[in-house]
Motif scaffolding. Structure first.
Motif, PDB file in Angstrom:
ATOM      1  N   UNK A  45       0.846  -1.203   0.000  1.00  0.00           N
ATOM      2  CA  UNK A  45       0.000   0.000   0.000  1.00  0.00           C
ATOM      3  C   UNK A  45       0.875   1.243   0.000  1.00  0.00           C
ATOM      4  N   UNK A  46       1.915   1.223   0.825  1.00  0.00           N
ATOM      5  CA  UNK A  46       2.816   2.373   0.911  1.00  0.00           C
ATOM      6  C   UNK A  46       3.480   2.646  -0.438  1.00  0.00           C
ATOM      7  N   UNK A  47       3.999   1.610  -1.069  1.00  0.00           N
ATOM      8  CA  UNK A  47       4.693   1.795  -2.345  1.00  0.00           C
ATOM      9  C   UNK A  47       3.739   2.188  -3.466  1.00  0.00           C
ATOM     10  N   UNK A  48       2.504   1.726  -3.416  1.00  0.00           N
ATOM     11  CA  UNK A  48       1.539   2.056  -4.468  1.00  0.00           C
ATOM     12  C   UNK A  48       1.218   3.541  -4.499  1.00  0.00           C
ATOM     13  N   UNK A  49       1.212   4.178  -3.344  1.00  0.00           N
ATOM     14  CA  UNK A  49       0.838   5.593  -3.283  1.00  0.00           C
ATOM     15  C   UNK A  49       2.027   6.501  -2.994  1.00  0.00           C
ATOM     16  N   UNK A  50       3.236   5.967  -2.971  1.00  0.00           N
ATOM     17  CA  UNK A  50       4.413   6.710  -2.530  1.00  0.00           C
ATOM     18  C   UNK A  50       4.690   7.955  -3.360  1.00  0.00           C
ATOM     19  N   UNK A  51       4.801   7.803  -4.663  1.00  0.00           N
ATOM     20  CA  UNK A  51       5.128   8.943  -5.519  1.00  0.00           C
ATOM     21  C   UNK A  51       4.026   9.987  -5.526  1.00  0.00           C
ATOM     22  N   UNK A  52       2.782   9.539  -5.502  1.00  0.00           N
ATOM     23  CA  UNK A  52       1.663  10.482  -5.473  1.00  0.00           C
ATOM     24  C   UNK A  52       1.675  11.302  -4.191  1.00  0.00           C
ATOM     25  N   UNK A  53       1.955  10.660  -3.079  1.00  0.00           N
ATOM     26  CA  UNK A  53       1.999  11.388  -1.803  1.00  0.00           C
ATOM     27  C   UNK A  53       3.109  12.414  -1.815  1.00  0.00           C
ATOM     28  N   UNK A  54       4.284  12.061  -2.301  1.00  0.00           N
ATOM     29  CA  UNK A  54       5.392  13.019  -2.329  1.00  0.00           C
ATOM     30  C   UNK A  54       5.103  14.182  -3.263  1.00  0.00           C
ATOM     31  N   UNK A  55       4.461  13.931  -4.387  1.00  0.00           N
ATOM     32  CA  UNK A  55       4.158  15.026  -5.306  1.00  0.00           C
ATOM     33  C   UNK A  55       3.113  15.970  -4.738  1.00  0.00           C
ATOM     34  N   UNK A  57       3.104  16.673  -1.501  1.00  0.00           N
ATOM     35  CA  UNK A  57       3.737  17.157  -0.274  1.00  0.00           C
ATOM     36  C   UNK A  57       3.121  16.529   0.979  1.00  0.00           C
ATOM     37  N   UNK A  58       2.669  15.282   0.872  1.00  0.00           N
ATOM     38  CA  UNK A  58       2.102  14.560   2.007  1.00  0.00           C
ATOM     39  C   UNK A  58       3.228  13.766   2.652  1.00  0.00           C
ATOM     40  N   UNK A  59       3.503  13.996   3.934  1.00  0.00           N
ATOM     41  CA  UNK A  59       4.617  13.288   4.569  1.00  0.00           C
ATOM     42  C   UNK A  59       4.291  11.804   4.776  1.00  0.00           C
ATOM     43  N   UNK A  60       5.261  10.976   4.531  1.00  0.00           N
ATOM     44  CA  UNK A  60       5.023   9.558   4.729  1.00  0.00           C
ATOM     45  C   UNK A  60       6.190   8.878   5.436  1.00  0.00           C
ATOM     46  N   UNK A  61       7.212   9.605   5.761  1.00  0.00           N
ATOM     47  CA  UNK A  61       8.376   8.990   6.448  1.00  0.00           C
ATOM     48  C   UNK A  61       8.561   9.652   7.783  1.00  0.00           C
TER      49      UNK A  61
END
Length: 61
Positions: A45-55, A57-61
């Motif tokens: 789930x994390x990898x599926x949405x990773x690039x979209x979240x970073x673009x 500006x949603x923090x995920x780390x």
């Protein structure tokens, strides 16, 4: 062969209170999905949405 026409009807909320309930419900569903994808410990789930979240500006780390 006879031709049949399909008619689709969509129920739309008519009063302000009904539209408000629909808007709040959709917002809560969206927030739950963003929270789940953003803070999920499931790697797929994390990898599926990773690039979209970073673009966005949603923090995920």
């Amino acid at each position: 062969m006879p031709v049949t026409t399909l008619k689709h009807s969509v129920a739309t909320p008519s009063s302000l209170s009904q539209r408000l309930v629909v808007a709040v419900g959709a917002s809560l569903l969206g927030l739950c999905l963003v929270y789940f994808a953003g803070f999920s410990h499931i790697e797929a789930v994390h990898n599926a949405a990773h690039d979209t979240r970073h673009s966005a500006a949603f923090p995920c780390h």
